[in-house]
Design a protein around this motif. Structure first.
Motif, PDB file in Angstrom:
ATOM      1  N   LEU A   3      11.704  -7.315 -30.280  1.00  0.00           N
ATOM      2  CA  LEU A   3      10.803  -6.291 -29.767  1.00  0.00           C
ATOM      3  C   LEU A   3      11.293  -4.895 -30.120  1.00  0.00           C
ATOM      4  O   LEU A   3      10.499  -4.014 -30.475  1.00  0.00           O
ATOM      5  N   VAL A  55       2.325  -8.174 -30.187  1.00  0.00           N
ATOM      6  CA  VAL A  55       2.844  -8.751 -28.943  1.00  0.00           C
ATOM      7  C   VAL A  55       1.696  -9.280 -28.088  1.00  0.00           C
ATOM      8  O   VAL A  55       1.802 -10.342 -27.461  1.00  0.00           O
ATOM      9  N   GLU A 101      14.544 -12.192 -28.190  1.00  0.00           N
ATOM     10  CA  GLU A 101      13.241 -11.620 -27.886  1.00  0.00           C
ATOM     11  C   GLU A 101      13.329 -10.107 -27.755  1.00  0.00           C
ATOM     12  O   GLU A 101      12.523  -9.371 -28.330  1.00  0.00           O
ATOM     13  N   GLU A 119      -0.774  -4.678 -22.565  1.00  0.00           N
ATOM     14  CA  GLU A 119       0.139  -4.648 -23.699  1.00  0.00           C
ATOM     15  C   GLU A 119      -0.493  -3.860 -24.839  1.00  0.00           C
ATOM     16  O   GLU A 119      -1.602  -4.165 -25.269  1.00  0.00           O
ATOM     17  N   GLY A 164       4.904  -7.016 -22.468  1.00  0.00           N
ATOM     18  CA  GLY A 164       5.860  -7.698 -23.346  1.00  0.00           C
ATOM     19  C   GLY A 164       5.497  -9.161 -23.516  1.00  0.00           C
ATOM     20  O   GLY A 164       4.355  -9.505 -23.816  1.00  0.00           O
ATOM     21  N   PHE A 165       6.465 -10.037 -23.301  1.00  0.00           N
ATOM     22  CA  PHE A 165       6.224 -11.476 -23.401  1.00  0.00           C
ATOM     23  C   PHE A 165       5.843 -12.101 -22.067  1.00  0.00           C
ATOM     24  O   PHE A 165       5.766 -13.322 -21.946  1.00  0.00           O
TER      25      PHE A 165
END
Length: 256
Positions: A195, A126, A191, A121, A102-103
């Motif tokens: 996503l 992303v 966020e 990822e 993810g982030f």
């Protein structure tokens, strides 16, 4: 239907053209109102905007400010739920593979605590956002040492785990699969909201958990909302609980 994405040209010509080629996305000279999402370079960073009316503001990865900085400065210690979930204890700092990067927020916390964290990822968008955030963090004296313990791989985590040889298996594998958040707080967590709109629901959680259990040396930690069902309806061996979150811990199965 897969969401459409365009790259907005804002003056960073070489970077924008390279990104458009890498992601196979069109490069637009005006706001991409016909696209679902728009990637753009602004304020020295790569950010993603949703191009629909009422959408939240742009999202980007920044380890020097916001929630990441708060978690680092408040000192989430080696006895925090996240640290205990991946098996951190006195005298032992696990090597962790974050299979759903993810982030990178949880991976960053673990790296702050000294873990070597390999992030995987699958989404190319992303991945690009996280890669940009890591690069910018690595340019700062304050964060350079932390992000040096973070590596990023683009690909399907199930395939990567399945092809991993015994010598490269991590101590712990961390999973935070997409979960459908409901209620009034969903838009506040932009966020997560972005996503969800970009990636859709998780559809390979069970397969990923199985692949992870075959490659983890010590454990697999699955992050879930406190009241969410078990991933793939599989009861964990034990749990680590936090007020709004829990970590379901699974012991390894036989590695082939």
């Amino acid at each position: 239907m897969k969401p459409t994405i365009s790259i907005l040209a804002t003056g960073e010509t070489e970077k924008e053209e390279a990104l458009a080629k890498r992601l196979s996305c069109p490069l637009s000279r005006s706001p991409a109102i016909s696209s679902d999402f728009c990637l753009e370079y602004a304020q020295g960073r790569l950010q993603l905007r949703q191009c629909t009316a009422g959408a939240p503001g742009p999202v980007y990865v920044d380890f020097s400010q916001g929630k990441a900085a708060h978690r680092r400065r408040q000192g989430e210690g080696r006895r925090s739920p996240l640290a205990r979930a991946v098996g951190m204890k006195p005298g032992f700092t696990p090597r962790v593979l974050d299979a759903t990067a993810g982030f990178g927020s949880d991976a960053f916390v673990l790296a702050t605590l000294g873990c070597e964290v390999r992030m995987v990822e699958q989404s190319p968008v992303v991945h690009a956002l996280l890669q940009d955030g890591l690069y910018r963090a690595g340019e700062t004296d304050e964060l350079r040492d932390i992000v040096s313990r973070m590596s990023l791989v683009h690909g399907n985590a199930i395939e990567i785990l399945s092809s991993m040889d015994e010598s490269s298996c991590p101590d712990s594998i961390y999973l935070d699969p997409m979960y459908p958040h409901k209620g009034k707080n969903a838009l506040a967590k932009k966020e997560m909201y972005t996503l969800q709109q970009l990636l859709g629901p998780d559809q390979q959680g069970g397969q990923l958990l199985d692949a992870a259990r075959r490659r983890a040396i010590k454990r697999v930690a699955v992050k879930r909302p406190a009241r969410a069902p078990f991933l793939a309806d599989l009861t964990p061996d034990f749990q680590v609980r936090a007020p709004k979150t829990r970590y379901d811990i699974y012991l390894p199965t036989r590695r082939e």
